[in-house]
Design a protein around this motif. Structure first.
Motif, PDB file in Angstrom:
ATOM      1  N   ARG A 129       0.824  -1.210   0.000  1.00 13.46           N
ATOM      2  CA  ARG A 129       0.000   0.000   0.000  1.00 13.46           C
ATOM      3  C   ARG A 129       0.860   1.264   0.000  1.00 13.46           C
ATOM      4  O   ARG A 129       0.545   2.237  -0.690  1.00 13.46           O
ATOM      5  CB  ARG A 129      -0.950  -0.021   1.206  1.00 13.46           C
ATOM      6  N   ARG A 130       1.959   1.246   0.756  1.00 16.32           N
ATOM      7  CA  ARG A 130       2.845   2.418   0.752  1.00 16.32           C
ATOM      8  C   ARG A 130       3.429   2.666  -0.633  1.00 16.32           C
ATOM      9  O   ARG A 130       3.524   3.811  -1.092  1.00 16.32           O
ATOM     10  CB  ARG A 130       3.964   2.230   1.776  1.00 16.32           C
ATOM     11  N   GLU A 133       0.549   3.849  -3.041  1.00 17.67           N
ATOM     12  CA  GLU A 133      -0.003   5.147  -2.673  1.00 17.67           C
ATOM     13  C   GLU A 133       1.036   6.266  -2.769  1.00 17.67           C
ATOM     14  O   GLU A 133       0.728   7.422  -2.488  1.00 17.67           O
ATOM     15  CB  GLU A 133      -0.558   5.097  -1.245  1.00 17.67           C
ATOM     16  N   ASN A 135       2.383   7.783  -5.259  1.00 21.70           N
ATOM     17  CA  ASN A 135       2.287   8.732  -6.372  1.00 21.70           C
ATOM     18  C   ASN A 135       3.627   8.920  -7.082  1.00 21.70           C
ATOM     19  O   ASN A 135       4.068  10.046  -7.334  1.00 21.70           O
ATOM     20  CB  ASN A 135       1.749  10.090  -5.891  1.00 21.70           C
ATOM     21  N   ARG A 141      -2.450   7.000 -10.350  1.00 16.39           N
ATOM     22  CA  ARG A 141      -2.730   7.395  -8.974  1.00 16.39           C
ATOM     23  C   ARG A 141      -3.711   6.421  -8.328  1.00 16.39           C
ATOM     24  O   ARG A 141      -4.764   6.130  -8.883  1.00 16.39           O
ATOM     25  CB  ARG A 141      -3.316   8.800  -8.955  1.00 16.39           C
ATOM     26  N   TYR A 142      -3.329   5.913  -7.168  1.00 20.17           N
ATOM     27  CA  TYR A 142      -4.201   5.053  -6.373  1.00 20.17           C
ATOM     28  C   TYR A 142      -4.951   5.921  -5.362  1.00 20.17           C
ATOM     29  O   TYR A 142      -4.334   6.632  -4.564  1.00 20.17           O
ATOM     30  CB  TYR A 142      -3.386   4.003  -5.616  1.00 20.17           C
ATOM     31  N   VAL A 143      -6.282   5.860  -5.385  1.00 18.04           N
ATOM     32  CA  VAL A 143      -7.103   6.623  -4.452  1.00 18.04           C
ATOM     33  C   VAL A 143      -7.969   5.645  -3.656  1.00 18.04           C
ATOM     34  O   VAL A 143      -8.772   4.891  -4.233  1.00 18.04           O
ATOM     35  CB  VAL A 143      -7.999   7.641  -5.182  1.00 18.04           C
ATOM     36  N   GLU A 144      -7.801   5.639  -2.359  1.00 20.77           N
ATOM     37  CA  GLU A 144      -8.596   4.765  -1.502  1.00 20.77           C
ATOM     38  C   GLU A 144     -10.040   5.229  -1.470  1.00 20.77           C
ATOM     39  O   GLU A 144     -10.329   6.408  -1.233  1.00 20.77           O
ATOM     40  CB  GLU A 144      -8.011   4.760  -0.089  1.00 20.77           C
ATOM     41  N   THR A 324      -8.736  -3.177   1.185  1.00 26.66           N
ATOM     42  CA  THR A 324      -8.941  -1.773   0.829  1.00 26.66           C
ATOM     43  C   THR A 324      -9.174  -1.677  -0.668  1.00 26.66           C
ATOM     44  O   THR A 324      -8.448  -2.281  -1.464  1.00 26.66           O
ATOM     45  CB  THR A 324      -7.721  -0.928   1.233  1.00 26.66           C
ATOM     46  N   TYR A 326      -9.409   0.554  -4.118  1.00 25.10           N
ATOM     47  CA  TYR A 326      -8.822   1.752  -4.720  1.00 25.10           C
ATOM     48  C   TYR A 326      -9.370   1.944  -6.130  1.00 25.10           C
ATOM     49  O   TYR A 326      -9.654   0.969  -6.841  1.00 25.10           O
ATOM     50  CB  TYR A 326      -7.298   1.623  -4.857  1.00 25.10           C
TER      51      TYR A 326
END
Length: 348
Positions: A129-130, A133, A135, A141-144, A324, A326
């Motif tokens: 995830r880090r 996320e 960017n 772009r990953y958006v939760e 999660t 995205y």
């Protein structure tokens, strides 16, 4: 230089090896495997394209882009799901390789598909995830947008109530309409039509009202013949205490934990929907489905915002696995109107 190409049956063994070798970290490290044939589980809901990455002759990564119909802000759209993303550890920080891989994933989209994808990642998989996320330049772009909980419920908690009956062939259109009316209230929930319903290969059931019309629907979908969720390892102290945990869990009618290397004996409770009158019966409908299940575990996905979540947990004592959700896009992310996120985990 890393090359990306559509996978063919000649790549089957290497694709399966990549899935076995790269697991998803959480309190239990799990591998989603496709034995004995990677391609045996393809195109069960929509159209799937597998892409393999090679450095020379060596397979170093893969992904599957699935094009399928889902609801977005209450409307049906055709969009992509990015799944089975596996990258050898030595290549995960190579930005160029990641950039080229995502470019290949988005180029694989069908004409008429939305300009974005969605995906799910284990909520406890912090390293992945880090990275995603972060960017990084040149990457989408990953958006939760929300969280889904996979509930693994023990069959022994089921109760025969007689609500469910096999769907008749002449009920397929009514079942699709019933499902879609309820699913439209969730983001990324599947859009059913008679063709996609049949393609799943799942067993569909209906609960009929006093007039004999479908008032609730669901599918029992056993995918063990072509897709397996395999426990690879457990975090300490659970790894050492697993035999004791299982003894207590069996006595309390809870899900026991498979040994490392063993697949979960599970069926998916999929495409569950009910009309307004039968929606309050959800827990009873799940109990009846559990009693019909032929595997040790029945797994369903629920939104963290589901008002019946706590009741289901209290009654069925399931194991939990959080994911999660995205959106993934090069441009602006899609505007979501606040509806809860609930993709169908059985098709991911």
């Amino acid at each position: 230089m890393i090359r990306f190409a559509p996978a063919t049956p000649a790549d089957d063994a290497e694709l399966r090896a990549l899935l076995r070798a790269h697991s998803m970290a959480s309190w239990v490290t799990m591998a989603v495997e496709r034995e004995p044939s990677f391609f045996g589980g393809m195109n069960r809901f929509g159209c799937d394209l597998a892409v393999i990455a090679r450095d020379g002759d060596r397979a170093v990564g893969m992904f599957v882009r699935s094009e399928h119909p889902v609801h977005l802000n209450g409307h049906p759209v055709q969009t992509g799901y990015l799944g089975a993303l596996r990258i050898d550890a030595g290549y995960r920080r190579r930005v160029r390789a990641l950039r080229d891989g995502y470019a290949a994933a988005f180029a694989a989209g069908e004409q008429g598909s939305s300009g974005f994808c969605y995906t799910c990642i284990a909520s406890e998989n912090r390293p992945a995830r880090r990275l995603l996320e972060g960017n990084l330049k040149g990457l989408p772009r990953y958006v939760e947008v929300g969280e889904v909980i996979a509930l693994a419920m023990p069959r022994v908690r089921g109760k025969v109530l007689g609500h469910w009956h096999p769907m008749r062939p002449d009920e397929d259109a009514a079942v699709c309409a019933l499902h879609n009316a309820a699913a439209a209230s969730r983001q990324f929930s599947p859009v059913l039509n008679p063709m996609t319903l049949v393609a799943t290969g799942a067993d569909f059931f209906v609960c009929r009202d006093a007039l004999g019309k479908p008032a609730a629907c669901m599918a029992l979908w056993n995918q063990n013949d072509y897709k397996q969720v395999v426990a690879r390892s457990y975090r300490q102290p659970l790894a050492a205490l697993r035999p004791l945990y299982n003894a207590v869990a069996a006595a309390r009618r809870q899900v026991t934990l498979p040994r490392p290397g063993q697949a979960v004996d599970q069926t998916y409770l999929a495409f569950l929907a009910a009309d307004a009158k039968h929606a309050p019966m959800l827990t009873e409908l799940v109990a009846d489905a559990l009693a019909m299940c032929r595997t040790a575990v029945l797994t369903m996905g629920v939104s963290t915002h589901d008002p019946g979540l706590q009741e289901i947990i209290a009654r069925f004592c399931p194991s939990h696995y959080r994911m999660t959700v995205y959106t993934v896009a090069y441009g602006d992310p899609p505007g979501l109107d606040g509806r809860p996120v609930l993709p169908e985990i059985a098709v991911l």
